[in-house]
Design a protein around this motif. Sequence first.
Motif, short mmCIF file in Angstrom:
data_model
loop_
_atom_site.label_atom_id
_atom_site.label_comp_id
_atom_site.label_asym_id
_atom_site.label_seq_id
_atom_site.Cartn_x
_atom_site.Cartn_y
_atom_site.Cartn_z
N LEU A 110 -19.45 27.11 -81.45
CA LEU A 110 -20.31 27.84 -82.38
C LEU A 110 -20.75 29.17 -81.78
O LEU A 110 -20.95 30.15 -82.50
CB LEU A 110 -21.53 26.99 -82.74
N SER A 111 -20.95 29.18 -80.47
CA SER A 111 -21.36 30.39 -79.76
C SER A 111 -21.08 30.16 -78.28
O SER A 111 -20.48 29.15 -77.89
CB SER A 111 -22.85 30.67 -79.99
N ASP A 112 -21.52 31.09 -77.45
CA ASP A 112 -21.34 30.91 -76.01
C ASP A 112 -22.18 29.76 -75.47
O ASP A 112 -21.92 29.24 -74.38
CB ASP A 112 -21.73 32.19 -75.27
N THR A 113 -23.19 29.34 -76.24
CA THR A 113 -24.11 28.31 -75.74
C THR A 113 -24.07 27.00 -76.52
O THR A 113 -24.61 26.00 -76.06
CB THR A 113 -25.56 28.84 -75.75
N TRP A 114 -23.43 26.99 -77.69
CA TRP A 114 -23.41 25.77 -78.52
C TRP A 114 -21.99 25.41 -78.93
O TRP A 114 -21.16 26.28 -79.19
CB TRP A 114 -24.26 25.95 -79.78
N PHE A 170 -23.72 17.94 -81.40
CA PHE A 170 -23.95 19.35 -81.14
C PHE A 170 -24.39 19.46 -79.69
O PHE A 170 -25.41 18.88 -79.29
CB PHE A 170 -25.00 19.93 -82.08
N ILE A 171 -23.61 20.19 -78.89
CA ILE A 171 -23.81 20.25 -77.45
C ILE A 171 -24.17 21.67 -77.06
O ILE A 171 -23.44 22.62 -77.39
CB ILE A 171 -22.55 19.79 -76.70
N GLY A 172 -25.29 21.82 -76.38
CA GLY A 172 -25.75 23.14 -76.00
C GLY A 172 -25.96 23.28 -74.51
O GLY A 172 -26.27 22.32 -73.81
N ASP A 173 -25.78 24.49 -74.02
CA ASP A 173 -26.05 24.83 -72.62
C ASP A 173 -26.67 26.22 -72.63
O ASP A 173 -25.98 27.23 -72.75
CB ASP A 173 -24.74 24.81 -71.81
N PHE A 174 -28.00 26.28 -72.53
CA PHE A 174 -28.70 27.54 -72.72
C PHE A 174 -29.97 27.56 -71.88
O PHE A 174 -30.37 26.55 -71.30
CB PHE A 174 -29.06 27.73 -74.20
N ILE A 225 -34.13 28.54 -71.77
CA ILE A 225 -35.40 28.89 -72.39
C ILE A 225 -36.27 29.45 -71.28
O ILE A 225 -36.63 28.72 -70.35
CB ILE A 225 -36.07 27.68 -73.06
N SER A 226 -36.56 30.73 -71.37
CA SER A 226 -37.18 31.44 -70.26
C SER A 226 -36.20 31.35 -69.09
O SER A 226 -35.04 31.72 -69.21
CB SER A 226 -38.55 30.84 -69.92
N SER A 227 -36.61 30.82 -67.95
CA SER A 227 -35.71 30.69 -66.81
C SER A 227 -35.20 29.26 -66.64
O SER A 227 -34.53 28.95 -65.66
CB SER A 227 -36.43 31.12 -65.53
N LEU A 228 -35.49 28.37 -67.62
CA LEU A 228 -35.15 26.95 -67.50
C LEU A 228 -33.84 26.66 -68.22
O LEU A 228 -33.71 26.93 -69.42
CB LEU A 228 -36.27 26.09 -68.06
N ARG A 229 -32.89 26.09 -67.49
CA ARG A 229 -31.62 25.73 -68.09
C ARG A 229 -31.73 24.40 -68.83
O ARG A 229 -32.26 23.42 -68.30
CB ARG A 229 -30.53 25.62 -67.01
N ASN A 230 -31.21 24.35 -70.04
CA ASN A 230 -31.18 23.13 -70.86
C ASN A 230 -29.74 22.79 -71.21
O ASN A 230 -28.99 23.64 -71.69
CB ASN A 230 -31.96 23.34 -72.16
N ARG A 231 -29.37 21.53 -70.96
CA ARG A 231 -28.10 21.00 -71.43
C ARG A 231 -28.42 19.87 -72.39
O ARG A 231 -28.99 18.84 -72.00
CB ARG A 231 -27.25 20.53 -70.25
N VAL A 232 -28.08 20.08 -73.65
CA VAL A 232 -28.58 19.23 -74.73
C VAL A 232 -27.42 18.66 -75.53
O VAL A 232 -26.42 19.35 -75.76
CB VAL A 232 -29.49 20.05 -75.67
N VAL A 233 -27.55 17.41 -75.95
CA VAL A 233 -26.67 16.83 -76.95
C VAL A 233 -27.53 16.24 -78.05
O VAL A 233 -28.50 15.52 -77.78
CB VAL A 233 -25.71 15.77 -76.36
N ILE A 234 -27.21 16.57 -79.28
CA ILE A 234 -27.86 15.99 -80.46
C ILE A 234 -26.76 15.38 -81.30
O ILE A 234 -25.79 16.06 -81.67
CB ILE A 234 -28.63 17.07 -81.25
N GLY A 235 -26.89 14.08 -81.60
CA GLY A 235 -25.78 13.40 -82.26
C GLY A 235 -26.19 12.51 -83.41
O GLY A 235 -27.31 11.99 -83.47
N LEU A 236 -25.26 12.37 -84.35
CA LEU A 236 -25.35 11.41 -85.45
C LEU A 236 -24.21 10.43 -85.29
O LEU A 236 -23.08 10.82 -84.96
CB LEU A 236 -25.25 12.12 -86.80
N ASP A 237 -24.48 9.15 -85.55
CA ASP A 237 -23.47 8.12 -85.31
C ASP A 237 -23.52 7.09 -86.42
O ASP A 237 -24.60 6.58 -86.78
CB ASP A 237 -23.73 7.46 -83.95
#
Length: 807
Positions: A380-384, A435-439, A441-453
């Motif tokens: 979706l983007s460089d981060t998602w 939906f998998i993100g790597d971004f 927030i401020s200086s904090l890195r977040n690696r996130v997965v949000i899923g439907l199953d």
Amino acid sequence: MKKQLTILFFLILSTFMFSQGGTVKGIIKDYNNIPLFGVNVSVKNTTKGTQTNETGLFEISNIDNGNYVLAISYLGFKSKEVTLKLNSNETIDFGIITLFEGDEILDEIVVNGNRTNKFSRKETAYVSKLSLKDIENTQVYSTITNELLQSQLVTNFDDALKNAVGVENLWTSTGRGGDGAGYYSLRGFSVQPELVNGLPGLTNGTINPANIERIEVVKGPSATLFGNSVTSYGGLINVVTKKPYVGNGGELSFTSGTYGLNQVTGDFNTALDKENNIYFRLNTSYATEQSFQDAGFRKSFFVAPSLSYKVSNKLSFSFYGEITQAEQTNPTFLFLNRNAPSVATNLEELNYNNKLSFTSNDLSLENPTQNYRIQMDYKLSDTWQSQTLLSKSSTSTKGYYTYLYDYGLLGGNTFSRFLNKQNANTLTTDIQQNFIGDFKISSLRNRVVIGLDYFNATATDNGTGYAFYGNVTPQGGTSGDNPFTPEVETDSYPLSTAGVDSVLESQAVGNSKSKYHIYSVYASNVLNFTQSFSAMVGLRLDRFDNEGSLENPNDDYDQTTFSPKFGLLFQPILNKLSLFANYQNGFKNVAPTLVGDPEAGLQTLKTFDPEQANQLEFGLKTNLFKGRLNTTVSYYDIKVTDRVITDPDSPFNKIQGGEVVSRGFEFEVNANPVNGLNIRGGFSNNYSETTKSDNKNILKRRPLEAGPRNLYNFWANYEFQESKLEGFGLGFGFNGSSDRFAINYLSTGEFILPSYTIANASVFYSADKYTISLKLNNALNKEYYKGWSTINPQNPRTLLANVTYKF
């Protein structure tokens, strides 16, 4: 004038002759600013390419002028493509190029014969549904690599799992409908292999290791990300299959061994288009094997096509399928009496002739299985990134199933045989949207997965009822006296299809069909407060909708459950040493039950909350000496609560008060101390007990599914380097366990299977195109047993020989 034109001509000619193409260079590092060694860098649609050196530097020279795409790929990291326009004699310096962790379809498997520490492959996107290195993951898991399986000439799934710390076979695959796969003890609880590539993939028979890229044994309750339908409180087993890779090649292999083992496997990988965006891989195998006993066999054939299509740098698709046709005789375990003491209390008193199978090759089961998976990845983007997955599986059982049980009604060590004709099928469908993100927030890195199953399972059973079919003794004696009739019969019961069919004619044929659905939403986030300190937080909302038997509307019920997960991790030495702690949750849906005194009026239906399993765990992980030494040390404490038991104040009421505890220690090491030498070892200790229950038979006792208290495994493989013996190699190892309870009830007493240590060894020669290997399993010919209220003899000494040709 002529002289001047001649000079000008040679000047122009020399300019063309001595002009050089352009050059591109740069330094490739990971997110932590650490140089990456061995990254593949190539100029697409040319033959130009190279790999980075130990400082992460790459340089490609003599590139003709024009427009190009620079392709960068590395195992366990997201690939990157960079466009460039190059003129003659121009040098383009990209400076530092950063790669981020992440599995992508065409880069999941990279053929690299020089990789260090071949028994330890820690990059995976399945365990956390995120791209995390093992050393930054708060959850513990064991990885059994394809290189480890090849070094041991593994031909069956049970032998493969001997390499996982804390895992022990409870009983082998029976082929029985619904639950015919093997059962294994993991952290005090039974588990079956029900995940393929991170999604449900069922089997009623054995799993052929010829198509396995690696096995991931994930430890502890894991319902937050995977739900409860394919996991246990002890963890889960995920089989990662072979998939297409960039390049052309493959191999043919033949293995032959003791007791009629013959296995032919093929592996073929190729590009299907000129642009090298579509890759196809086909794995196939045919295997036959007999038994060390007087009867018993297994044969299987499978074909596993897989396809990867990279539409663009943003969009890619993959397809995987496995179609298996298998037939086997089910192992006729000796089932001990679970309600009253048996005459024998140990193997010596039983006087068991383990060469007897108590079955016939006429009485077999067919287990056709199909697993399919389709995946779409879109950046979706460089981060998602969006990940859409669909998996479907179908597993069936047809044929004769038998078991032997000591009812204790005929005296002596007499086991009665019961059998039926199986005709069962289970269908599953799973749809996931992640939906998998790597971004940041401020200086904090977040690696996130949000899923439907969404998960659906439908089970159909049209098998017959069970019929009595004679008695046997452990020494091979037979009789026809039915223990459930007052008469003393002397009928004979031949082990043939004709004889069995004549008895089963009087048995009713079942017609049951049941179904359930699970709707889930989950999220997990790994938050880096600093490069060294991170936290993992996860939560699942699970809606279980049970239709039960389609003929009985009264057994329908549904439940809603929350499943949380939390972890903390600190790296005192970045990427080399981590300290972690986690809290993990698992649950099990509980059906309603009727309560109330039936003599006082109509009973009422009482509903319950799901059972809960909560784990606390802490430990450390290391990745030292440039990845040559990986260790994991952990201590866990699992407590299962809310088990439904009889109310101590009323025999007509049920309450949620049962509890089980399981705690233990695990240690695993993977080492590559010198080139050519790879070592794998582990040890586990587990304490399990039923602490609260209305069943006095099991109270304050170790559950049978917990298996042995201590388990250990070791394997070392050395290939000579750069000498007259180059290519030759040796392997040696052992695995074993402490004793275990086959029976452990108040009413029956104890039946203990003794401890064992099994030694194995191998020798091989490996060249560029072929490998020849010999393997000796159970080298000392040890007689040993496994079981789960059963007595299951294991294979004696076996010799395997293998020839593999690579192309």
